[in-house]
Design a protein around this motif. Structure first.
Motif, PDB file in Angstrom:
ATOM      1  N   ARG A  86       0.841  -1.195   0.000  1.00  0.00           N
ATOM      2  CA  ARG A  86       0.000   0.000   0.000  1.00  0.00           C
ATOM      3  C   ARG A  86       0.874   1.243   0.000  1.00  0.00           C
ATOM      4  O   ARG A  86       1.822   1.337   0.768  1.00  0.00           O
ATOM      5  CB  ARG A  86      -0.910   0.018   1.227  1.00  0.00           C
ATOM      6  N   GLY A  87       0.536   2.164  -0.872  1.00  0.00           N
ATOM      7  CA  GLY A  87       1.246   3.431  -0.935  1.00  0.00           C
ATOM      8  C   GLY A  87       0.253   4.570  -1.091  1.00  0.00           C
ATOM      9  O   GLY A  87      -0.943   4.352  -1.273  1.00  0.00           O
ATOM     10  N   SER A  88       0.777   5.777  -1.040  1.00  0.00           N
ATOM     11  CA  SER A  88      -0.048   6.958  -1.211  1.00  0.00           C
ATOM     12  C   SER A  88       0.441   7.685  -2.462  1.00  0.00           C
ATOM     13  O   SER A  88       1.563   8.183  -2.501  1.00  0.00           O
ATOM     14  CB  SER A  88       0.062   7.865   0.020  1.00  0.00           C
ATOM     15  N   LEU A  89      -0.393   7.700  -3.494  1.00  0.00           N
ATOM     16  CA  LEU A  89      -0.055   8.305  -4.781  1.00  0.00           C
ATOM     17  C   LEU A  89      -0.410   9.789  -4.737  1.00  0.00           C
ATOM     18  O   LEU A  89      -1.584  10.158  -4.659  1.00  0.00           O
ATOM     19  CB  LEU A  89      -0.812   7.597  -5.903  1.00  0.00           C
ATOM     20  N   PRO A 102      -5.011   6.342  -2.543  1.00  0.00           N
ATOM     21  CA  PRO A 102      -4.310   5.090  -2.274  1.00  0.00           C
ATOM     22  C   PRO A 102      -3.959   4.341  -3.557  1.00  0.00           C
ATOM     23  O   PRO A 102      -4.747   4.307  -4.507  1.00  0.00           O
ATOM     24  CB  PRO A 102      -5.309   4.289  -1.434  1.00  0.00           C
ATOM     25  N   LEU A 103      -2.774   3.762  -3.558  1.00  0.00           N
ATOM     26  CA  LEU A 103      -2.342   2.825  -4.592  1.00  0.00           C
ATOM     27  C   LEU A 103      -2.118   1.507  -3.866  1.00  0.00           C
ATOM     28  O   LEU A 103      -1.358   1.453  -2.893  1.00  0.00           O
ATOM     29  CB  LEU A 103      -1.049   3.266  -5.261  1.00  0.00           C
ATOM     30  N   VAL A 104      -2.821   0.460  -4.297  1.00  0.00           N
ATOM     31  CA  VAL A 104      -2.724  -0.833  -3.620  1.00  0.00           C
ATOM     32  C   VAL A 104      -2.392  -1.906  -4.648  1.00  0.00           C
ATOM     33  O   VAL A 104      -3.013  -1.984  -5.707  1.00  0.00           O
ATOM     34  CB  VAL A 104      -4.034  -1.202  -2.890  1.00  0.00           C
ATOM     35  N   MET A 105      -1.380  -2.707  -4.333  1.00  0.00           N
ATOM     36  CA  MET A 105      -0.996  -3.848  -5.149  1.00  0.00           C
ATOM     37  C   MET A 105      -1.284  -5.104  -4.343  1.00  0.00           C
ATOM     38  O   MET A 105      -0.971  -5.178  -3.150  1.00  0.00           O
ATOM     39  CB  MET A 105       0.489  -3.809  -5.478  1.00  0.00           C
ATOM     40  N   TYR A 106      -1.895  -6.083  -5.004  1.00  0.00           N
ATOM     41  CA  TYR A 106      -2.189  -7.362  -4.367  1.00  0.00           C
ATOM     42  C   TYR A 106      -1.432  -8.451  -5.127  1.00  0.00           C
ATOM     43  O   TYR A 106      -1.419  -8.455  -6.354  1.00  0.00           O
ATOM     44  CB  TYR A 106      -3.684  -7.683  -4.453  1.00  0.00           C
ATOM     45  N   LEU A 107      -0.840  -9.383  -4.396  1.00  0.00           N
ATOM     46  CA  LEU A 107      -0.170 -10.533  -5.002  1.00  0.00           C
ATOM     47  C   LEU A 107      -0.575 -11.799  -4.264  1.00  0.00           C
ATOM     48  O   LEU A 107      -0.791 -11.771  -3.053  1.00  0.00           O
ATOM     49  CB  LEU A 107       1.356 -10.420  -4.906  1.00  0.00           C
TER      50      LEU A 107
END
Length: 176
Positions: A86-89, A102-107
């Motif tokens: 999770r990051g903040s764009l 929010p920028l969220v990547m799921y793996l």
């Protein structure tokens, strides 16, 4: 006319829902590489390439020390883990921050190795885990951008499964 600049300068990693705040030094996420099949035929002036799937997806986590709960997961190559980054764009225009989403990547991935580390006097230990990924999803401000799921035979772009017609042609009706 102003220039819009998007920036992300920090993130947090979660494994199976547990925050790893302060434990991961770097997270290298998969690059979605499209397999391209070459096609040439009589009468064509050249050769063309067409989409034929995606290459294997791999990720890498660099740790800043040993953490028992994480190492236990690394040691189980037959168990996959759910990873979330999770990051903040931030959006900047004319030198001012004009937005933040929010920028969220799921793996969904499995550890490919078990890091024992590299030790140097007066330096923190260096550890790196390599992962084989089966699923990836990118969301910006809660909206999915892309979502390949290799084991479910799904590849969504902007919420639309670009393999839907292909799967229907193969007779699969229960993919959705």
């Amino acid at each position: 006319m102003s220039i819009q600049i998007n920036r992300i300068t920090n993130a947090n990693v979660y494994v199976d829902g547990n925050s790893l705040l302060g434990q991961v030094a770097e997270a290298q996420l998969p690059t979605i590489k499209h397999k391209m099949a070459e096609h040439q035929a009589l009468g064509m002036v050249g050769t063309a390439e067409f989409f034929a799937g995606i290459e294997k997806m791999e990720a890498k986590l660099k740790w800043n020390s040993f953490y028992r709960s994480t190492l236990v997961k690394c040691a189980k190559p037959t168990q996959s883990v759910a990873i979330q980054i999770r990051g903040s764009l931030e959006t900047w225009e004319n030198g001012d921050k004009t937005g933040e989403v929010p920028l969220v990547m799921y793996l969904k991935a499995a550890y490919k190795d078990f890091p024992l580390g590299m030790f140097k006097q007066s330096d923190n230990v260096e550890l790196e885990s390599n992962l084989s990924c089966y699923y990836a999803k990118m969301e910006i401000d809660g909206v999915a951008v892309m979502e390949p799921d290799v084991l479910a035979n799904i590849y969504k772009v902007d919420g639309t499964d670009i393999l839907a017609t292909y799967k229907a042609n193969l007779g699969y009706r229960d993919w959705e």
